[in-house]
Enzyme design. Structure first.
Site, PDB file in Angstrom:
ATOM      1  N   ALA A 137       4.567  16.642  14.997  1.00  0.00           N
ATOM      2  CA  ALA A 137       3.803  17.849  14.654  1.00  0.00           C
ATOM      3  C   ALA A 137       3.740  18.802  15.837  1.00  0.00           C
ATOM      4  O   ALA A 137       3.900  20.019  15.688  1.00  0.00           O
ATOM      5  CB  ALA A 137       2.396  17.467  14.203  1.00  0.00           C
ATOM      6  N   TYR A 180       3.183  13.442  17.432  1.00  0.00           N
ATOM      7  CA  TYR A 180       4.222  13.932  18.342  1.00  0.00           C
ATOM      8  C   TYR A 180       5.157  14.924  17.655  1.00  0.00           C
ATOM      9  O   TYR A 180       5.431  16.005  18.184  1.00  0.00           O
ATOM     10  CB  TYR A 180       5.011  12.732  18.878  1.00  0.00           C
ATOM     11  CG  TYR A 180       6.158  13.099  19.778  1.00  0.00           C
ATOM     12  CD1 TYR A 180       5.936  13.434  21.120  1.00  0.00           C
ATOM     13  CD2 TYR A 180       7.473  13.104  19.313  1.00  0.00           C
ATOM     14  CE1 TYR A 180       7.000  13.764  21.955  1.00  0.00           C
ATOM     15  CE2 TYR A 180       8.529  13.430  20.140  1.00  0.00           C
ATOM     16  CZ  TYR A 180       8.291  13.761  21.456  1.00  0.00           C
ATOM     17  OH  TYR A 180       9.342  14.089  22.273  1.00  0.00           O
ATOM     18  N   SER A 209      12.124  18.380  20.515  1.00  0.00           N
ATOM     19  CA  SER A 209      12.647  17.068  20.145  1.00  0.00           C
ATOM     20  C   SER A 209      13.424  17.202  18.850  1.00  0.00           C
ATOM     21  O   SER A 209      12.986  17.900  17.924  1.00  0.00           O
ATOM     22  CB  SER A 209      11.519  16.055  19.957  1.00  0.00           C
ATOM     23  OG  SER A 209      12.005  14.859  19.382  1.00  0.00           O
TER      24      SER A 209
END
Length: 249
Positions: free
Chosen positions: A157, A155, A142
């Site tokens: 992390a 998320y 992402s």
């Protein structure tokens, strides 16, 4: 340049919705035999099964929750039984939630980390005996992992951890001829935009379009194109990299 995958055996986790759905269809249409999994039955699963039946190749859609280690092991056993080998693995399955860090419970932290990061570790590890030289692992990350996003500490992390794992695996598995890379999407317009109120969808499009150099959101097909490149022999000398597919956000 055509990213032809004729004869390649590809596993894509979480392939019935959104980005995963696009990757599965793109790989199948490029000539690969594709195995993918889903966590819940539903219309999205039926739609993908129908589309794959109309696409040449040996394709399979099975139920498996990659948040469960035993389910991952069963998934890879299916890959061995059906294909005998794997030329490519796409770790796409993931979950997300939006929770203030002060309110983030351990169970929710673990759920998001396990599905987004631990699953990629276990799927890749269990796939290794099926992978030979010139095989490719593509981890779907992402753009938010580098930017940071409020309410998504768990998320981001997990996605940041995926980059570190990818760099390490690229060096460790490189001597075996196995490449490992990350594709990090920005804001991609999936079918989720069709399920939200029209006003909210247009607002999101407008907001994020202003943040990108290209002035628009990305498409699933554009994201899938980067994945196909990394699965193909055209990227034979590329490993340990993160490709940001984000329109210059």
């Amino acid at each position: 340049m055509d990213f032809l995958l004729y004869g390649k055996k590809i596993l894509v986790t979480g392939g019935t919705r959104g980005i995963g759905h696009g990757i599965v269809l793109a790989a199948a249409r490029a000539g690969a035999d594709v195995l993918t999994c889903h966590r819940q039955d539903g219309e999205a699963v039926d739609s993908l099964v129908h589309a794959l039946k109309e696409t040449d190749g040996d394709h399979h859609v099975i139920r498996a929750d990659v948040g469960d280690t035993d389910e991952i092991d069963r998934l890879l056993a299916e890959a061995k039984d059906r294909f005998g080998r794997l030329d490519g693995v796409v770790n796409n399955a993931g979950v997300i939630s939006h929770i203030p860090f002060a309110e983030l419970e351990p169970d929710e932290w673990a759920r998001v980390i396990d599905t987004n990061l631990t699953a990629a570790y276990r799927v890749t590890q269990q796939a290794l005996p099926l992978m030979g030289r010139a095989s490719s692992v593509v981890n779907i990350g992402s753009r938010g992992a580098a930017a940071g996003i409020p309410l998504r500490a768990h998320y981001t992390a997990a996605k940041a951890g995926m980059i570190g794992m990818t760099r390490s695996l690229a060096k460790e598995l490189g001597p075996q001829g196995i490449r490992v890379n990350v594709v990090a999407p920005g804001v991609i317009e999936t079918e989720a935009f069709d399920t939200m109120p029209a006003e909210r969808a247009e607002g999101l499009r407008a907001t994020y379009s202003k943040k990108t150099a290209l002035g628009r959101l990305g498409t699933v097909e554009e994201l899938a194109g980067a994945v196909l490149f990394l699965l193909s022999d055209h990227s034979a000398y590329l490993t340990g990299e993160t490709i940001n597919v984000d329109g210059g956000i």
